[in-house]
Design a protein around this motif. Structure first.
Motif, PDB file in Angstrom:
ATOM      1  N   VAL A 176       0.802  -1.048  -0.157  1.00 45.45           N
ATOM      2  CA  VAL A 176       0.133   0.054  -0.226  1.00 45.45           C
ATOM      3  C   VAL A 176       0.870   1.358   0.103  1.00 45.45           C
ATOM      4  CG1 VAL A 176      -0.379  -0.054   2.438  1.00 45.45           C
ATOM      5  CG2 VAL A 176      -1.926   1.214   1.163  1.00 45.45           C
ATOM      6  N   ALA A 177       2.052   1.054   0.764  1.00 40.81           N
ATOM      7  CA  ALA A 177       2.961   2.082   0.634  1.00 40.81           C
ATOM      8  C   ALA A 177       3.399   2.695  -0.864  1.00 40.81           C
ATOM      9  CB  ALA A 177       3.942   2.114   1.696  1.00 40.81           C
ATOM     10  N   LEU A 178       4.026   1.709  -1.321  1.00 38.30           N
ATOM     11  CA  LEU A 178       4.728   1.654  -2.818  1.00 38.30           C
ATOM     12  C   LEU A 178       3.671   2.185  -3.637  1.00 38.30           C
ATOM     13  CD1 LEU A 178       7.252  -1.220  -2.707  1.00 38.30           C
ATOM     14  CD2 LEU A 178       7.415   1.287  -1.985  1.00 38.30           C
ATOM     15  N   PHE A 179       2.676   1.646  -3.848  1.00 40.22           N
ATOM     16  CA  PHE A 179       1.827   2.008  -4.882  1.00 40.22           C
ATOM     17  C   PHE A 179       0.726   2.868  -4.614  1.00 40.22           C
ATOM     18  CE2 PHE A 179       3.133  -2.329  -5.793  1.00 40.22           C
ATOM     19  CZ  PHE A 179       3.545  -2.271  -7.109  1.00 40.22           C
ATOM     20  N   GLY A 180       0.215   3.216  -3.278  1.00 40.19           N
ATOM     21  CA  GLY A 180      -0.647   4.202  -2.942  1.00 40.19           C
ATOM     22  C   GLY A 180      -0.007   5.662  -2.421  1.00 40.19           C
ATOM     23  N   SER A 181       1.100   5.727  -2.051  1.00 43.90           N
ATOM     24  CA  SER A 181       1.637   7.045  -1.655  1.00 43.90           C
ATOM     25  C   SER A 181       2.309   7.828  -2.844  1.00 43.90           C
ATOM     26  CB  SER A 181       2.615   6.827  -0.533  1.00 43.90           C
ATOM     27  OG  SER A 181       3.571   7.901  -0.240  1.00 43.90           O
ATOM     28  N   VAL A 182       2.046   8.996  -2.946  1.00 49.08           N
ATOM     29  CA  VAL A 182       2.784   9.861  -3.934  1.00 49.08           C
ATOM     30  C   VAL A 182       4.309  10.046  -3.524  1.00 49.08           C
ATOM     31  CG1 VAL A 182       0.714  11.081  -4.759  1.00 49.08           C
ATOM     32  CG2 VAL A 182       1.860  11.904  -2.460  1.00 49.08           C
ATOM     33  N   ASN A 183       4.496   9.695  -2.433  1.00 46.68           N
ATOM     34  CA  ASN A 183       5.915   9.843  -1.925  1.00 46.68           C
ATOM     35  C   ASN A 183       6.750   8.543  -2.369  1.00 46.68           C
ATOM     36  OD1 ASN A 183       5.402  12.243  -1.077  1.00 46.68           O
ATOM     37  ND2 ASN A 183       5.281  11.714   1.149  1.00 46.68           N
ATOM     38  N   SER A 184       6.417   7.447  -2.919  1.00 56.02           N
ATOM     39  CA  SER A 184       6.831   6.498  -3.062  1.00 56.02           C
ATOM     40  C   SER A 184       7.899   6.391  -4.493  1.00 56.02           C
ATOM     41  CB  SER A 184       5.978   5.123  -3.000  1.00 56.02           C
ATOM     42  OG  SER A 184       5.474   4.870  -4.246  1.00 56.02           O
ATOM     43  N   PRO A 185       9.064   5.785  -4.354  1.00 54.19           N
ATOM     44  CA  PRO A 185       9.785   5.766  -5.423  1.00 54.19           C
ATOM     45  C   PRO A 185       9.028   5.300  -6.814  1.00 54.19           C
ATOM     46  CG  PRO A 185      11.040   5.242  -3.861  1.00 54.19           C
ATOM     47  CD  PRO A 185       9.772   5.188  -3.227  1.00 54.19           C
ATOM     48  N   VAL A 186       8.061   4.199  -6.407  1.00 53.42           N
ATOM     49  CA  VAL A 186       7.408   3.338  -7.644  1.00 53.42           C
ATOM     50  C   VAL A 186       6.351   4.333  -8.289  1.00 53.42           C
ATOM     51  CG1 VAL A 186       5.884   1.449  -7.895  1.00 53.42           C
ATOM     52  CG2 VAL A 186       7.951   1.380  -6.420  1.00 53.42           C
ATOM     53  N   VAL A 187       5.587   4.896  -7.424  1.00 53.48           N
ATOM     54  CA  VAL A 187       4.607   5.979  -7.932  1.00 53.48           C
ATOM     55  C   VAL A 187       5.200   7.000  -8.649  1.00 53.48           C
ATOM     56  CG1 VAL A 187       2.918   7.568  -7.388  1.00 53.48           C
ATOM     57  CG2 VAL A 187       2.851   5.316  -6.143  1.00 53.48           C
ATOM     58  N   LYS A 188       6.315   7.480  -8.138  1.00 53.28           N
ATOM     59  CA  LYS A 188       7.161   8.528  -9.019  1.00 53.28           C
ATOM     60  C   LYS A 188       7.452   8.206 -10.455  1.00 53.28           C
ATOM     61  CE  LYS A 188       8.423  11.638  -5.132  1.00 53.28           C
ATOM     62  NZ  LYS A 188       9.291  11.292  -4.132  1.00 53.28           N
ATOM     63  N   TRP A 189       7.944   6.616 -10.329  1.00 52.77           N
ATOM     64  CA  TRP A 189       8.629   6.287 -11.588  1.00 52.77           C
ATOM     65  C   TRP A 189       7.155   6.008 -12.609  1.00 52.77           C
ATOM     66  CZ3 TRP A 189       7.640   1.640 -13.921  1.00 52.77           C
ATOM     67  CH2 TRP A 189       8.264   1.329 -15.222  1.00 52.77           C
ATOM     68  N   ILE A 190       6.235   5.407 -12.171  1.00 53.83           N
ATOM     69  CA  ILE A 190       5.122   5.378 -13.036  1.00 53.83           C
ATOM     70  C   ILE A 190       4.476   6.759 -13.416  1.00 53.83           C
ATOM     71  CG2 ILE A 190       2.510   4.722 -13.283  1.00 53.83           C
ATOM     72  CD1 ILE A 190       3.266   2.370 -11.002  1.00 53.83           C
ATOM     73  N   TRP A 211      -6.781   3.226  -2.916  1.00 50.18           N
ATOM     74  CA  TRP A 211      -6.865   2.315  -1.854  1.00 50.18           C
ATOM     75  C   TRP A 211      -7.113   0.850  -2.082  1.00 50.18           C
ATOM     76  CZ3 TRP A 211     -10.149  -0.031   1.641  1.00 50.18           C
ATOM     77  CH2 TRP A 211      -9.609  -0.668   3.087  1.00 50.18           C
ATOM     78  N   ALA A 212      -8.405   0.706  -2.582  1.00 51.35           N
ATOM     79  CA  ALA A 212      -8.975  -0.617  -2.832  1.00 51.35           C
ATOM     80  C   ALA A 212      -8.016  -1.363  -3.684  1.00 51.35           C
ATOM     81  CB  ALA A 212     -10.367  -0.394  -3.535  1.00 51.35           C
ATOM     82  N   ILE A 213      -7.531  -0.782  -4.992  1.00 50.44           N
ATOM     83  CA  ILE A 213      -6.598  -1.585  -5.926  1.00 50.44           C
ATOM     84  C   ILE A 213      -5.236  -2.053  -5.033  1.00 50.44           C
ATOM     85  CG2 ILE A 213      -5.330  -1.634  -7.885  1.00 50.44           C
ATOM     86  CD1 ILE A 213      -7.657   0.482  -9.051  1.00 50.44           C
ATOM     87  N   CYS A 214      -4.903  -0.845  -4.138  1.00 48.76           N
ATOM     88  CA  CYS A 214      -3.699  -1.567  -3.142  1.00 48.76           C
ATOM     89  C   CYS A 214      -3.934  -2.658  -2.496  1.00 48.76           C
ATOM     90  CB  CYS A 214      -3.401  -0.412  -2.497  1.00 48.76           C
ATOM     91  SG  CYS A 214      -2.663   1.001  -3.222  1.00 48.76           S
TER      92      CYS A 214
END
Lengths: 385, 327
Positions: A109-123, A137-140
């Motif tokens: 949930v942290a890597l895909f749901g938070s705007v601060n995560s490197p994964v979300v930034k990369w996407i 959240w639900a998809i997380c």
């Protein structure tokens, strides 16, 4: 002294069985009323204000933690205990790295749901998305469960053929590996800095959130307890299905089960995957409520705590393990004087329970019989080590 | 990946790894002895080692050891340290056996119950030294138990000096002492198990407990003996650790114990010479790995080695069995 403890314990178990038998003898509608009343109490707990019972609340002592917050932790630990019970209690595999799955759930949930995560930034960069974009959240939740199940299978595939005690040590190593990866792979997880702004059901944490805020823990508790009830129902159905019977058969005698056409490896792998998914769900709720996670929250001691919850409560018995989880999470919060010594007490409790009552406080009846059989065998063959 | 660094200083990394692995090997002996006879993983053995380091620490503090004492005194302190650590660790191991394992053995408990008990015991010891003793003895022994869970330093008994250099490989006096002392302890144990009357009893029980009992071997005594022997080896490891690293903490046992267990499995658990080989091998692999990647991945390397060995060669490099170590 030990004999006194033993006889008191025997009386206690006698009482428990009597209560259990009376419950089963009640007519269906009375059982129904009992269940509804129990559920009502569960949902009422965070508001607890009945005079004479308020001393139960953890904020009734000086410096005590938020009562609903403690209840939330109890609820996610119960979820962990139910998941670990599938692995340890039903399938008979000792998993000492359960914190690994918990961490994977929280990090999903942290890597895909938070705007601060490197994964979300990369996407965001790859697909030209606005900087506020993140997975909902639900998809997380879905991602967390799928990822933990996959990691359960990946861990189980090579290791489940090992003997039981080797498996335990390897899983312990797995839990540590997950924590060290979370700490060192800074490009993926932000490393020791951690990830903040983890979303809840209403999206990223902010002052506008009406229900699931950072301060009021009651809605979080109600959410968690709802998940717990759904999972209790599902695991119960599973326990009494073909899969559940296969688990018992494999636990009691793997070779006999194999001869009877139950392929042990397949069912062990299922137990691992389902247990992992429950651990992941619990970690998911933890990360989501905390809104911030870092690798230090997932150290190996927690794996041991999880095992303690299951074996002290009574492995194989869902009521037992839930009670174990609640006791181990609640007592140090309410009785602060002993909070410093909680790990000592947990360790002692594990040793004492294993020596005096290996089937746990509220034993599964089948498990108790198995252990008795083994003890009887020991008396027949005194020379055996 | 730092291939150049590894290849360029291969000799240095090998020596570093060997002296690190020697300590793993000494601890691994405890796992191997108990496993060879009882087929049980004594998870609490890491705490036996931890108790040994605290015994050394307290002894040196009580003797008022200063940094870099003259050579005569240094040897005296080391010998006394070995004795005290061996007594403390051996006693702890024996206590574990008597208090926890024996009642379980009587009930023929399944292996997992032994393991859970051992984990509980390990937790109890970690907390005892991290929380309870600081409360009780904080005033009496402030250096050891001043604050809960503190890392405590020890006096330097032998100053680290480079003894000689071969090519670009520098060998220090401490590395040499650790290596020689560890190999000597292991040779002694190997001799004891393979050449003495008591050792024959241990091998007999490991091979076949029932037959050994019929031949008049006192099984309970053999079991006590192996726990004490494993404890003494852990005590020796504790002394070498204290001399080389000069610190201890209530929680140092956990990771070290896991690595020593890995070493035991790597060499073939239940096999004494295997433990030596496994320990040294693991030490080298770890140092090479830490050089290749980065030192913060060091612990992962040990666990990966463990998983790979268990998957592909669960009997280890030299094969299991204490009984057949030497006919």
């Amino acid at each position: 002294m030990i004999d006194k403890i033993r006889s008191a314990d025997r009386r206690r178990v006698g009482m428990l069985t009597a209560v259990g038998d009376r419950w089963r003898a009640l007519p269906r509608w009375q059982q129904g009323i009992g269940l509804v009343a129990f559920l009502a109490i569960l949902y009422y707990l965070p508001l607890l204000g009945i005079p004479g019972l308020t001393w139960l609340r953890t904020d009734s002592i000086e410096g005590g933690n938020n009562w609903a917050g403690v209840l939330f932790v109890c609820a996610i630990y119960v979820l962990v205990a139910i998941g670990l019970n599938v692995v340890v209690g039903l399938a008979g595999l000792l998993d000492l790295g359960y914190i690994g799955f918990f961490a994977i759930g929280a990090y999903s949930v942290a890597l895909f749901g938070s705007v601060n995560s490197p994964v979300v930034k990369w996407i965001q960069q790859e697909f030209d998305l606005p900087p506020t974009w993140a997975v909902t959240w639900a998809i997380c939740l879905f991602i967390a469960i799928v990822l933990t199940m996959i990691s359960g299978v990946l861990l189980g595939w090579p290791t489940l053929r090992l003997r039981g005690d080797y498996l335990a040590i390897v899983t312990l190593g797995f839990g540590e590996i997950i924590r060290i990866v979370a700490r060192n792979a800074t490009g993926l997880t932000n490393g020791p800095v951690g990830i903040s702004a983890i979303p809840g059901p209403e999206g990223a944490p902010s002052a506008d959130n009406k229900v699931f805020g950072l301060i009021d823990a009651k809605p979080w508790y109600w959410l968690a307890i709802t998940f717990v009830l759904i999972m209790v129902f599902l695991v119960r159905r599973l326990e009494h299905s073909r899969v559940g019977r296969a688990w018992l058969a494999v636990r009691e005698d793997e070779d006999a089960a194999a001869v009877m056409g139950v392929y042990p490896f397949k069912f062990k792998l299922w137990a691992f995957a389902i247990g992992a998914a429950l651990g992941g769900l619990s970690g998911f709720l933890f990360g989501s409520r905390n809104a911030f996670i870092d690798p230090t929250q997932f150290n190996a001691n927690l794996s041991i705590l999880f095992v303690a919850m299951v074996v002290v409560g009574g492995s194989g018995n869902m009521i037992g393990v839930s009670l174990g989880a609640v006791l181990l999470a609640y007592l140090p919060e309410r009785f602060r004087d002993f909070a410093d010594y909680r790990w000592l007490v947990f360790g002692l409790a594990m040793v004492l329970v294993m020596i005096l009552r290996p089937q746990g406080l509220i034993p599964s009846r089948r498990r108790a019989r198995e252990l008795k059989d083994r003890a009887a065998e020991a008396e027949e063959v005194p020379a055996h080590v | 990946m730092h291939f150049d660094e590894l290849i360029g200083h291969l000799g240095q990394h090998t020596v570093d790894g060997l002296s690190k692995g020697a300590i793993y090997a000494l601890i691994a002996l405890g796992y191997t002895l108990v496993y060879g006879v009882l087929r049980l993983i004594n998870f609490a053995h890491s705490e036996v080692f931890m108790v040994g380091t605290f015994a050394v620490l307290i002894l040196w503090n009580q003797l008022g050891v200063e940094n870099n004492p003259p050579i005569g005194q240094a040897i005296l302190f080391l010998v006394l340290g070995l004795l005290v650590a061996a007594v403390a660790s051996g006693g702890t191991a024996l206590a574990l056996e008597r208090i926890a394992y024996r009642p379980l053995r009587r009930k023929n408990a399944p292996p997992l119950i032994f393991l859970i008990t051992a984990i509980g015991l390990s937790l109890v010891f970690v907390e005892l030294f991290g929380q309870v003793l600081p409360k009780l003895l904080g005033g009496v022994l402030p250096a050891a138990f001043g604050r809960p869970r503190q890392i405590v330093g020890m006096p330097t008994i032998i100053e680290q000096k480079t003894l000689f250099t071969i090519g670009n490989t520098a060998i220090t006096n401490i590395q040499l002492i650790v290596l020689i002392a560890a190999v000597a302890m292991m040779a002694l144990l190997d001799w004891f198990i393979n050449r003495t009357r008591y050792g024959r009893g241990v091998r007999a029980v490991a091979q076949n407990p029932e037959t050994a009992a019929l031949m008049g071997v006192n099984q309970e005594r053999v079991i006590m003996l192996i726990f004490v022997l494993g404890g003494i080896m852990a005590g020796a490891a504790a002394l070498l650790w204290s001399m080389r690293f000069g610190f201890t903490q209530n929680s140092i046992g956990f990771v070290l114990g896991l690595k020593a267990f890995t070493a035991a499995v790597l060499g073939g658990i239940g096999n004494l010479r295997g433990a030596l080989l496994g320990g040294l091998f693991l030490g080298i692999v770890e140092v090479y790995g830490a050089t290749l990647f980065a030192s913060n991945w060091e612990d992962v390397i040990a666990f990966v080695v463990l998983i790979v060995v268990l998957m592909f060669r669960p009997t280890g490099l030299l094969g299991e069995s204490l009984g057949r170590a030497r006919a």
